[in-house]
Design an enzyme around this catalytic site. Sequence first.
Site: not given
Ligand SMILES: Cc1ncc(COP(=O)(O)O)c(C=O)c1O
Length: 393
Positions: A187
Site C-alpha cells: 500500500k
Molecule cells: C480494496 C481493498 N480492500 C481491502 C483490503 C484489505 O486490507 P488488508 O489486506 O490490510 O486486510 C485491501 C488490501 O489488501 C484492498 O486492496
Amino acid sequence: MWKIPLADVHFGPEETAAVTEVLESGWLSQGPRVERFEAAFADYLGVKHAIGVANGTAALHLACLALGLGPGDEVLCPALTFVATANAIGYTGARPVFVDINGPHDLNIAAADAGGKITPRTKAVMLVHYAGFPVEMAAFQELARRHGLALIEDCAHAPGAVYYGPPGGPKVGSLGTAACFSFFANKNMTTGEGGLVATNDDQLAARVRTGRSHGMSTLTWDRHRGHSFSYDVVAPGYNYRLDEVRAGLGLVQLERLEANNARRRELTRLYRERLTVIPGLEVPFLAADPATSACHIMPILLPPGADRQACMAALKEQGIQTSVHYPPIHRFTHYQNLFPADYDHGLPHTEDAAARELTLPLYPTLTEQQVMEVAKALREYKGCSGAKVQRTE
Ligand SMILES: Cc1ncc(COP(=O)(O)O)c(C=O)c1O
C-alpha cells in the site's frame, strides 16, 4: 528477481530507528505509539477519530459491526475490488449486493447502478476508491441521504487522495460514515500488516474501539499504567489490535505519504503520456486529475479479445512484473455458491474491465526510465496493443 517489480516499499533509516525504539522501550502491544499514530492520522485526514487495527479487513469488519449490520441486511459494493471488501460484509451475516462500475473510463462503483439496486433491506454502501481515484462522493451522499444509508469507505487504495479539485479539497476518508484504511505491504504507506478506521461519529468510534479488543472495557496498557485493575466485557469483540512496532512504522510512513504520493502522481502523468499514444490501449480515469488521486496502482485496459496472459508473459520476459486488479468477486466459487446459479448480478462494465485490465508497476522509487521501458515493452509487444488483436466475438 524482477527488474521492475509491481510494487516496492520505501523505507529509510527512520523506519529502522522507529522499530528499534519500540523494541528498546520493552512495550510491544497497543500502547502510547498507537495513540500517537491515531492522533496523527486523524489530524492528517481532518476527522475526529482514527482507530488503529490489525489490518484493513478488520477495519472493514469493525465498521460493519459498529453500524449494526447483520443477517437480513444488504450492503451495496463493487465486485471489481479485493475480496476483503465483500468478505467483511459477509462476516456480519449481511449480504453483499454487487454494483457495476461506471465503465472503461472510470473503474469506480457507479452511483446510478447503485440507486437501482437499493431495496428496503439495503443498509449501507461500501465505496472503494479504486486505484486511489475518489468515487463520485456527492452522488453517493445524495443516495445515502435519500435512503437512510451508511457510507463505508474502503480507502485501502486512497490514503492522501482528495475528493474534489486540489489543493485543499477534503481528504478521502473524511466524508463517509466510516472510512477504512489498509497498511498492507503493497500500500501507499505500510506497516507490513495494519489498518485503521476513521470517523467523525463518536458512538461509532466507541463501538469500533471496544470491538477491536474483545469488547473489553479497559486495555492491558491501561492496567499497566495503573489506570484500572480489572475489566468488564461490554460487547462482542475480536483481537483486532494494532501493535507498537507497526504504529512506530506507521508514524514514519505517514510522514512520507505526501511526498510519495506526489511522486506516484508524476509517474502516473508520465505513464499517461506514453500509453495513450499506443493504439488499442485504454487508460482509465483520464478525466480525473492525478492530483486528486493517491495513484496507488496503474491500471490499463487491453483491447477486447487481447490475450492478457501472453501479454503478461511477454513483459515478464523483460523482467517487468504486472498483475490484475481484480478477478471480480462474483466469479469466485464461494460467491457463486452464495447466489443461485442463474442469478444475474447485472455487471456488464465490470465483466468487460475485469477481462481486460492489466496493472503496471507503480511505486515512488520507480524511475522515469523504467516507466518508459514498460511503455516501450507494451508498444513493441503487438499482442498487447491494437495491432494484432485476436477477437473472441
Ligand atoms: C480494496 C481493498 N480492500 C481491502 C483490503 C484489505 O486490507 P488488508 O489486506 O490490510 O486486510 C485491501 C488490501 O489488501 C484492498 O486492496
